[in-house]
Design a protein around this motif. Structure first.
Motif, PDB file in Angstrom:
ATOM      1  N   SER A 512     -16.777 -32.529 -24.833  1.00 36.53           N
ATOM      2  CA  SER A 512     -16.688 -31.658 -26.007  1.00 36.53           C
ATOM      3  C   SER A 512     -16.977 -30.238 -25.563  1.00 36.53           C
ATOM      4  O   SER A 512     -17.553 -30.002 -24.489  1.00 36.53           O
ATOM      5  CB  SER A 512     -17.665 -32.102 -27.097  1.00 36.53           C
ATOM      6  N   GLY A 513     -16.571 -29.286 -26.397  1.00 35.88           N
ATOM      7  CA  GLY A 513     -16.875 -27.898 -26.062  1.00 35.88           C
ATOM      8  C   GLY A 513     -15.830 -26.930 -26.562  1.00 35.88           C
ATOM      9  O   GLY A 513     -15.250 -27.118 -27.645  1.00 35.88           O
ATOM     10  N   SER A 514     -15.562 -25.922 -25.763  1.00 36.37           N
ATOM     11  CA  SER A 514     -14.729 -24.780 -26.128  1.00 36.37           C
ATOM     12  C   SER A 514     -13.372 -25.207 -26.691  1.00 36.37           C
ATOM     13  O   SER A 514     -12.664 -26.018 -26.091  1.00 36.37           O
ATOM     14  CB  SER A 514     -14.525 -23.891 -24.904  1.00 36.37           C
ATOM     15  N   SER A 515     -13.013 -24.629 -27.839  1.00 33.82           N
ATOM     16  CA  SER A 515     -11.689 -24.894 -28.412  1.00 33.82           C
ATOM     17  C   SER A 515     -10.616 -24.093 -27.694  1.00 33.82           C
ATOM     18  O   SER A 515      -9.433 -24.447 -27.729  1.00 33.82           O
ATOM     19  CB  SER A 515     -11.692 -24.561 -29.898  1.00 33.82           C
ATOM     20  N   ALA A 516     -11.032 -23.013 -27.003  1.00 37.53           N
ATOM     21  CA  ALA A 516     -10.051 -22.166 -26.314  1.00 37.53           C
ATOM     22  C   ALA A 516      -9.352 -22.921 -25.187  1.00 37.53           C
ATOM     23  O   ALA A 516      -8.198 -22.633 -24.875  1.00 37.53           O
ATOM     24  CB  ALA A 516     -10.739 -20.916 -25.777  1.00 37.53           C
ATOM     25  N   VAL A 517     -10.056 -23.898 -24.581  1.00 35.74           N
ATOM     26  CA  VAL A 517      -9.462 -24.630 -23.453  1.00 35.74           C
ATOM     27  C   VAL A 517      -9.012 -26.023 -23.876  1.00 35.74           C
ATOM     28  O   VAL A 517      -8.688 -26.844 -23.020  1.00 35.74           O
ATOM     29  CB  VAL A 517     -10.468 -24.736 -22.287  1.00 35.74           C
ATOM     30  N   SER A 518      -8.982 -26.304 -25.168  1.00 41.55           N
ATOM     31  CA  SER A 518      -8.687 -27.665 -25.620  1.00 41.55           C
ATOM     32  C   SER A 518      -7.293 -28.127 -25.198  1.00 41.55           C
ATOM     33  O   SER A 518      -7.117 -29.256 -24.727  1.00 41.55           O
ATOM     34  CB  SER A 518      -8.857 -27.773 -27.132  1.00 41.55           C
ATOM     35  N   LEU A 519      -6.276 -27.269 -25.367  1.00 47.11           N
ATOM     36  CA  LEU A 519      -4.921 -27.669 -24.968  1.00 47.11           C
ATOM     37  C   LEU A 519      -4.856 -27.947 -23.471  1.00 47.11           C
ATOM     38  O   LEU A 519      -4.222 -28.907 -23.029  1.00 47.11           O
ATOM     39  CB  LEU A 519      -3.920 -26.578 -25.358  1.00 47.11           C
ATOM     40  N   PHE A 520      -5.502 -27.087 -22.698  1.00 49.70           N
ATOM     41  CA  PHE A 520      -5.544 -27.289 -21.251  1.00 49.70           C
ATOM     42  C   PHE A 520      -6.218 -28.623 -20.907  1.00 49.70           C
ATOM     43  O   PHE A 520      -5.740 -29.384 -20.061  1.00 49.70           O
ATOM     44  CB  PHE A 520      -6.293 -26.119 -20.594  1.00 49.70           C
ATOM     45  N   MET A 521      -7.343 -28.935 -21.563  1.00 54.77           N
ATOM     46  CA  MET A 521      -8.083 -30.174 -21.276  1.00 54.77           C
ATOM     47  C   MET A 521      -7.273 -31.399 -21.679  1.00 54.77           C
ATOM     48  O   MET A 521      -7.221 -32.388 -20.941  1.00 54.77           O
ATOM     49  CB  MET A 521      -9.427 -30.172 -22.015  1.00 54.77           C
ATOM     50  N   TRP A 522      -6.635 -31.368 -22.826  1.00 55.87           N
ATOM     51  CA  TRP A 522      -5.862 -32.530 -23.265  1.00 55.87           C
ATOM     52  C   TRP A 522      -4.691 -32.802 -22.321  1.00 55.87           C
ATOM     53  O   TRP A 522      -4.391 -33.942 -22.002  1.00 55.87           O
ATOM     54  CB  TRP A 522      -5.357 -32.304 -24.702  1.00 55.87           C
ATOM     55  N   ARG A 523      -4.010 -31.735 -21.881  1.00 51.03           N
ATOM     56  CA  ARG A 523      -2.896 -31.927 -20.957  1.00 51.03           C
ATOM     57  C   ARG A 523      -3.407 -32.449 -19.604  1.00 51.03           C
ATOM     58  O   ARG A 523      -2.790 -33.339 -19.002  1.00 51.03           O
ATOM     59  CB  ARG A 523      -2.155 -30.603 -20.762  1.00 51.03           C
ATOM     60  N   THR A 524      -4.536 -31.898 -19.150  1.00 53.50           N
ATOM     61  CA  THR A 524      -5.115 -32.350 -17.880  1.00 53.50           C
ATOM     62  C   THR A 524      -5.493 -33.831 -17.940  1.00 53.50           C
ATOM     63  O   THR A 524      -5.235 -34.604 -17.004  1.00 53.50           O
ATOM     64  CB  THR A 524      -6.363 -31.510 -17.540  1.00 53.50           C
ATOM     65  N   MET A 525      -6.107 -34.242 -19.036  1.00 54.44           N
ATOM     66  CA  MET A 525      -6.532 -35.635 -19.164  1.00 54.44           C
ATOM     67  C   MET A 525      -5.338 -36.582 -19.209  1.00 54.44           C
ATOM     68  O   MET A 525      -5.371 -37.669 -18.630  1.00 54.44           O
ATOM     69  CB  MET A 525      -7.411 -35.802 -20.409  1.00 54.44           C
ATOM     70  N   ASP A 526      -4.275 -36.196 -19.890  1.00 59.06           N
ATOM     71  CA  ASP A 526      -3.065 -37.038 -19.920  1.00 59.06           C
ATOM     72  C   ASP A 526      -2.508 -37.224 -18.516  1.00 59.06           C
ATOM     73  O   ASP A 526      -2.133 -38.332 -18.119  1.00 59.06           O
ATOM     74  CB  ASP A 526      -2.005 -36.404 -20.826  1.00 59.06           C
ATOM     75  N   ALA A 527      -2.425 -36.124 -17.757  1.00 61.12           N
ATOM     76  CA  ALA A 527      -1.888 -36.213 -16.403  1.00 61.12           C
ATOM     77  C   ALA A 527      -2.802 -37.050 -15.506  1.00 61.12           C
ATOM     78  O   ALA A 527      -2.337 -37.857 -14.701  1.00 61.12           O
ATOM     79  CB  ALA A 527      -1.713 -34.806 -15.825  1.00 61.12           C
ATOM     80  N   PHE A 528      -4.114 -36.861 -15.671  1.00 59.91           N
ATOM     81  CA  PHE A 528      -5.073 -37.609 -14.851  1.00 59.91           C
ATOM     82  C   PHE A 528      -4.965 -39.109 -15.131  1.00 59.91           C
ATOM     83  O   PHE A 528      -4.945 -39.929 -14.201  1.00 59.91           O
ATOM     84  CB  PHE A 528      -6.491 -37.110 -15.148  1.00 59.91           C
ATOM     85  N   ALA A 529      -4.907 -39.498 -16.407  1.00 62.18           N
ATOM     86  CA  ALA A 529      -4.815 -40.909 -16.774  1.00 62.18           C
ATOM     87  C   ALA A 529      -3.541 -41.536 -16.245  1.00 62.18           C
ATOM     88  O   ALA A 529      -3.533 -42.695 -15.809  1.00 62.18           O
ATOM     89  CB  ALA A 529      -4.893 -41.059 -18.292  1.00 62.18           C
ATOM     90  N   ALA A 530      -2.454 -40.769 -16.259  1.00 60.05           N
ATOM     91  CA  ALA A 530      -1.182 -41.315 -15.779  1.00 60.05           C
ATOM     92  C   ALA A 530      -1.196 -41.553 -14.275  1.00 60.05           C
ATOM     93  O   ALA A 530      -0.532 -42.464 -13.776  1.00 60.05           O
ATOM     94  CB  ALA A 530      -0.046 -40.362 -16.148  1.00 60.05           C
ATOM     95  N   LYS A 531      -1.942 -40.763 -13.540  1.00 61.69           N
ATOM     96  CA  LYS A 531      -1.930 -40.849 -12.072  1.00 61.69           C
ATOM     97  C   LYS A 531      -3.066 -41.702 -11.508  1.00 61.69           C
ATOM     98  O   LYS A 531      -3.102 -41.971 -10.312  1.00 61.69           O
ATOM     99  CB  LYS A 531      -2.020 -39.440 -11.489  1.00 61.69           C
ATOM    100  N   SER A 532      -4.004 -42.139 -12.361  1.00 60.87           N
ATOM    101  CA  SER A 532      -5.152 -42.913 -11.883  1.00 60.87           C
ATOM    102  C   SER A 532      -4.744 -44.344 -11.546  1.00 60.87           C
ATOM    103  O   SER A 532      -3.930 -44.958 -12.227  1.00 60.87           O
ATOM    104  CB  SER A 532      -6.253 -42.928 -12.944  1.00 60.87           C
TER     105      SER A 532
END
Length: 633
Positions: A512-532
């Motif tokens: 949880s945290g900054s809303s300014a980086v939320s789009l960046f975090m959501w996209r990063t997590m999707d990519a990470f989950a797909a490659k794990s």
């Protein structure tokens, strides 16, 4: 005697001739006799070993007895090869069997067996004598004690038989040891002063601590936060005595706990004689509960249950206070108990700090009165305050006629303190006792246990190749039996399977945290989950930097965090960082991106045809926010 005629085949006939003099060291085993059709029989093995002095003549007599009895037990055939001081139950049974089959009076049959025992040289019979001891211990520590007993029996250089009775109450252990119906006992906390005095007082009984066991508060609150429920000793006292009856009463120190259930809290206990309940009562009367003691154990109220942990698992909004080994298998949530300015769970216990704190409590003598020595309520940063010590108890005078029992008891006590057994403790939800205490306890077992002329056992570590490993009194790690080896192999396989399953289990990461980086975090997590290579489930709440910081820091600082990571547009506040370090927590800052701080303006084009040419200095921006510059002109 009226016996069946012997079989005619030499391969089925028990040899009756004595061993040839030219082969005094040969070993003979008689084949299994086969009775004529229609006569039930069990195997009868008659073995003899020729030795110097002259060979035992019992096998020849036993061969005749086996043919005469035809259905003889192994006890009959091996009787002459055992050292006997008096006939035991098995010998009487064997004599009865011989009496019926050979049509001999019972007294004559028993006398014949005793004469057979005396017919063998003492050296042969002594080789097969068994050292037997009886002990009584409490259920909470039974797992590690039974494994230790099994290993000692397998590794001993002579036959041993350690019989261990598991009970639930410390009083039963004290009764058995004080009455000498058990040669040793294992109990939680020291003997009470009355029992200790009845056993002879100081110097007559040694009490050796070998482990610490957490007393856990297990609870089942649907929808409770992931972090443990915080609880003070006084709050626990109020809950178990019924002064507080609903979970809403604990929300004060648990701000994240939001409960709408207002019915009376279900509580489950063993009865008041059980170790868990009596240890809870003792905890509620330590210095940690000085403001809210419980003078009478009968004040602890609740529903008695044969398995309180199972009852909690199936009953929403319930709790139980149990020694951790009794509830660990159910994977219930455990409360964090107050320790100074923080809260500590059993799994979060600082092992090294707890070991140091307990060692500081111990008397100089291990043969003195330990009734007032208790690990419950220990203080210290990171120390779980509800720990109970497991002690090995035995009498110090071990130089009597039973010359084998004392050394074996001493060896068992030492083995429980060995590095090998101490390394098992986490497998049984227990805490190792610590090197300082184990070292002092080993010295006490050597100096305070009086073996007289009896030879103590030597404990040989794994990897030792000295010839002393075959001495008469040795417990060697290089010697095993198949069962112990198979169990060790199974444990290794189970650990490997758990590791494999764990590596493929879904990983939960919450942030949880900054809303300014939320789009960046959501996209990063999707990519990470797909490659794990293993399943990963991640969430991120755009709550703002302040909330993200507070959820990763915990409340109070250093307690279990609500998330696994947080994101903030600024560094962690100095006060929060200092609190975390003081609580022994570790934190890492990882820069993930640089984002511009933008100033958005809305100025009509008729006023400013080219708004992109607007230039602002730091001082002008400051004056605009402070009110010094109020208009665009």
């Amino acid at each position: 005697p009226r016996s069946h005629p012997p079989p005619t085949s030499p391969s089925r006939l028990v040899e009756e001739s004595p061993p040839p003099p030219t082969a005094p060291h040969t070993r003979r085993r008689c084949p299994e006799p086969r009775p004529p059709q229609g006569h039930p029989s069990s195997p009868c093995f008659c073995a003899a070993r020729a030795v110097d002095p002259p060979p035992c003549t019992a096998p020849r007599l036993l061969a005749s007895l086996c043919r005469a009895a035809r259905r003889c037990a192994a006890t009959v055939c091996t009787f002459g090869l055992r050292a006997m001081a008096a006939p035991n139950r098995a010998d009487v049974a064997a004599a009865s069997l011989l009496s019926r089959r050979a049509m001999l009076p019972p007294g004559v049959a028993l006398l014949l067996l005793l004469l057979l025992a005396a017919a063998c040289p003492m050296g042969i019979r002594a080789q097969t004598s068994v050292t037997a001891v009886v002990g009584t211990g409490m259920n909470a520590s039974s797992g590690v004690v039974l494994q230790a007993i099994s290993e000692v029996e397998a590794r001993a250089s002579r036959p041993t038989d350690i019989i261990y009775r598991v009970v639930e109450t410390a009083a039963t252990v004290a009764t058995d040891v004080s009455a000498s119906t058990s040669a040793f006992g294992v109990r939680m906390e020291g003997l009470d002063a009355t029992t200790f005095a009845s056993m002879g007082g100081a110097g007559t009984t040694i009490q050796v601590p070998f482990a610490l066991t957490p007393l856990s508060v297990y609870y089942n609150i649907p929808g409770a936060p992931a972090k443990p429920l915080n609880m003070s000793i006084c709050l626990l006292s109020s809950l178990v005595t019924g002064s507080l009856t609903v979970w809403t009463n604990v929300e004060g120190i648990n701000p994240d706990l939001k409960i709408v259930e207002t019915s009376t809290i279900p509580k489950f206990f063993y009865d008041t004689t059980s170790a868990s309940t009596r240890l809870l009562w003792r905890l509620l009367n330590t210095a940690a509960a000085a403001a809210c003691p419980v003078p009478n154990i009968a004040l602890i109220t609740g529903t008695t249950s044969a398995d309180p942990a199972a009852s909690v698992l199936t009953t929403p909004y319930s709790f139980a206070v149990l020694l951790q080994p009794a509830g660990a298998a159910y994977q219930l949530k455990e409360a964090a108990l107050e320790q100074g300015s923080s809260y500590v769970t059993p799994s979060g216990n600082d092992v090294a700090a707890a070991q140091v704190a307990y060692a500081a409590l111990l008397p100089a003598s291990y043969t003195s009165d330990w009734s007032s020595v208790s690990a419950l309520g220990m203080s210290g940063t990171g120390v779980y305050p509800a720990l109970a010590a497991s002690l090995f108890v035995m009498r110090t005078a071990q130089g009597g006629t039973n010359s084998d029992q004392g050394p074996l008891l001493q060896a068992l006590g030492k083995f429980l303190l060995s590095d090998e057994v101490q390394s098992w403790m986490p497998d049984y939800s227990m805490v190792p006792i610590g090197s300082a205490t184990s070292s002092a306890a080993l010295t006490a077992l050597d100096t305070d246990v009086a073996l007289g002329a009896n030879t103590p056992y030597a404990l040989e570590a794994l990897g030792t190749t000295s010839a002393a490993g075959n001495n008469a009194q040795t417990v060697s790690a290089t010697r095993e039996d198949f069962a112990s080896s198979a169990i060790a192999a199974l444990r290794s396989e189970v650990a490997e399977l758990r590791s494999t399953v764990s590596s493929r289990a879904p990983r939960l990461l919450r942030g949880s945290g900054s809303s300014a980086v939320s789009l960046f975090m959501w996209r990063t997590m999707d990519a990470f989950a797909a490659k794990s290579t293993s399943p990963v489930w991640m969430t991120y709440r755009a709550t703002g930097s302040g909330t993200g910081e507070s959820e990763i820091v915990g409340s109070p600082a250093g307690s279990t965090a609500a998330t696994e990571f947080g994101c903030s547009d600024v560094g962690l506040a100095s006060t929060s960082y200092i609190s975390l370090v003081a609580a022994g927590a570790k934190l890492v800052h990882v820069p993930i991106l640089i984002a511009p701080v933008s100033f958005f303006v809305n100025i009509p084009t008729d006023v400013m045809p080219k708004p992109q040419n607007l230039r602002l200095s730091s001082c002008t921006i400051a004056q605009m926010f402070m009110g010094g510059v109020a208009t665009w002109d």
